[in-house]
Design an enzyme around this catalytic site. Structure first.
Site, PDB file in Angstrom:
ATOM      1  N   GLU A  36       0.851  -1.191   0.000  1.00  0.00           N
ATOM      2  CA  GLU A  36       0.000   0.000   0.000  1.00  0.00           C
ATOM      3  C   GLU A  36       0.884   1.237   0.000  1.00  0.00           C
ATOM      4  OE1 GLU A  36      -2.384   2.979   0.126  1.00  0.00           O
ATOM      5  OE2 GLU A  36      -3.275   0.981  -0.113  1.00  0.00           O
ATOM      6  N   ARG A 106     -16.328   3.505   6.979  1.00  0.00           N
ATOM      7  CA  ARG A 106     -15.344   2.875   6.096  1.00  0.00           C
ATOM      8  C   ARG A 106     -14.001   2.591   6.785  1.00  0.00           C
ATOM      9  NH1 ARG A 106     -14.687   2.618   0.295  1.00  0.00           N
ATOM     10  NH2 ARG A 106     -16.679   3.702   0.082  1.00  0.00           N
ATOM     11  N   TYR A 192     -27.702   8.243   5.917  1.00  0.00           N
ATOM     12  CA  TYR A 192     -27.992   7.109   6.788  1.00  0.00           C
ATOM     13  C   TYR A 192     -27.100   7.187   8.027  1.00  0.00           C
ATOM     14  CZ  TYR A 192     -24.110   5.355   3.905  1.00  0.00           C
ATOM     15  OH  TYR A 192     -22.924   5.224   3.219  1.00  0.00           O
ATOM     16  N   ASP A 269     -12.338  -1.377  -8.380  1.00  0.00           N
ATOM     17  CA  ASP A 269     -12.409  -0.164  -9.195  1.00  0.00           C
ATOM     18  C   ASP A 269     -11.360  -0.130 -10.297  1.00  0.00           C
ATOM     19  OD1 ASP A 269     -14.557   0.843  -7.838  1.00  0.00           O
ATOM     20  OD2 ASP A 269     -13.430   2.310  -6.674  1.00  0.00           O
TER      21      ASP A 269
END
Length: 373
Positions: A36, A106, A192, A269
């Site tokens: 990463e 997230r 939400y 993605d």
């Protein structure tokens, strides 16, 4: 099925797709390293909806208990007009009582996936930028700006939709666990609640200017409030609490025609960016992860395994991307089109409440574990 046993795999990108892929591969015996480029794990502090198709995969990978503890189950999705009046309510619990839809912050999802991957033996290396495939098998889960997608498919120019999205988090001590959509001509707002006393807000508008892609561009809360001032119901109260917001331009990308060569595969993605109007970006990446690992484990010939992975996934993600594109239009109707569409939805809400949830059975009831690699 043991073709992955002791095989070395490199995953590029420690987002939701990359970490789920690492967990899926390691669970089948592979030796996995995740690289990463960011110096620490995390993500923009946003909310995410995980529908039953994605939750099903994470349960199968052994991450279910941690996921359900960190998330909040959502009961329904309610569509409202611009004044806050109910148009249609989709009762998710009634239609799928045994298939949970979850709301989660997230960064918490990233953290629990990283923990599950490490417990499975995955090595996570931070601050590592990888421009070329590593070793005999590399999985590129490095997002919509993936250089590896470009290497396989050439440079592609995305199409600007003319829409810009705002994202914000506000305090919310105890609202009902459901998603609310407010639809107005040329704009809509989705909100939400999240665990931990937060509320996620995504507001989308059509506007002549545009912003770069990505979630990290700071926006002006006062302009957000001004641009959505005409909305009623709880929206003004929510927007009054926004003290920090980000915005990004929404672009349509084609699903990649080529997902792999003999030693590199795209995931999430990097292969199929989508607009956020069906809440399936993370779900598709999670499904990809399971299918990719299953194909590599079942088919010892790596090029054949990667070709089977694309063959299984391409039709489904294309259908999802097209459905998200359609929602981008449906939420923004004005005039006669808006009156007609809302009238049909209100009739369905009153006389056939299971009709609308059933339209997406093909999406939410999908089980990649049932597919034959």
């Amino acid at each position: 099925m043991s073709a992955l046993l002791n095989r070395t795999v490199t995953v590029i990108g420690a987002g939701i797709g990359g970490l789920t892929a690492a967990l899926a591969l390691a669970s089948r015996g592979a030796r996995v390293t995740v690289m990463e480029r960011a110096p620490e794990l995390g993500d923009v502090g946003a909310g995410i909806q995980l529908s039953a198709n994605a939750v099903r995969v994470l349960d199968a990978l052994g991450a279910g208990s941690a996921l359900h503890a960190a998330a909040r189950r959502t009961d329904a999705v309610q569509l409202n007009d611009a004044h806050g009046r109910r148009v249609l309510r989709m009762d998710l619990r009634a239609h799928r009582p045994d298939a949970p839809f979850l709301l989660i912050h997230r960064p918490r999802l990233i953290a629990l996936l990283a923990n599950a991957a490490r417990q499975a033996g995955v090595i996570v290396e931070l601050g590592r930028t990888v421009l070329d495939p590593v070793g005999t098998l590399t999985i590129a889960a490095d997002g919509l700006r993936s250089s590896h997608r470009a290497a396989l498919n050439g440079q592609q120019v995305p199409f600007f939709t003319g829409q810009t999205a705002w994202r914000a988090l506000i305090p919310d001590p105890g609202s009902a666990p459901e998603a609310q959509v407010f639809m107005a001509p040329r704009r809509h707002l989705v909100s939400y609640p999240l665990p931990g006393g937060l509320r996620n807000i995504v507001a989308v508008e059509e506007r002549p200017d545009w912003q770069d892609e990505g979630w990290s561009h700071p926006g002006d809360p006062d302009r957000l409030r001004a641009n959505f001032a005409g909305m009623g119901g709880p929206v003004p109260g929510w927007l009054a609490q926004v003290d920090r917001t980000h915005l990004w331009g929404l672009f349509r990308h084609p699903v990649a025609s080529r997902w792999h060569d003999d030693r590199l595969a795209l995931l999430g993605d990097a292969a199929h960016p989508t607009l956020p109007f069906l809440a399936q970006g993370a779900g598709m990446a999670i499904e990809d992860a399971w299918t990719l690992a299953a194909c590599l484990d079942a088919i010892a010939d790596q090029p054949r395994a990667l070709a089977r992975y694309q063959a299984l996934r391409h039709p489904r993600v294309t259908r999802i991307v097209e459905a998200a594109n359609a929602n981008a239009r449906n939420y923004h109707f004005g005039g006669v089109m808006r009156f007609g569409a809302h009238s049909v939805l209100r009739l369905a809400d009153r006389f056939a409440p299971s009709l609308m949830p059933g339209r997406f059975d093909w999406l939410y009831d999908f089980d990649p574990m049932a597919q034959r690699p």
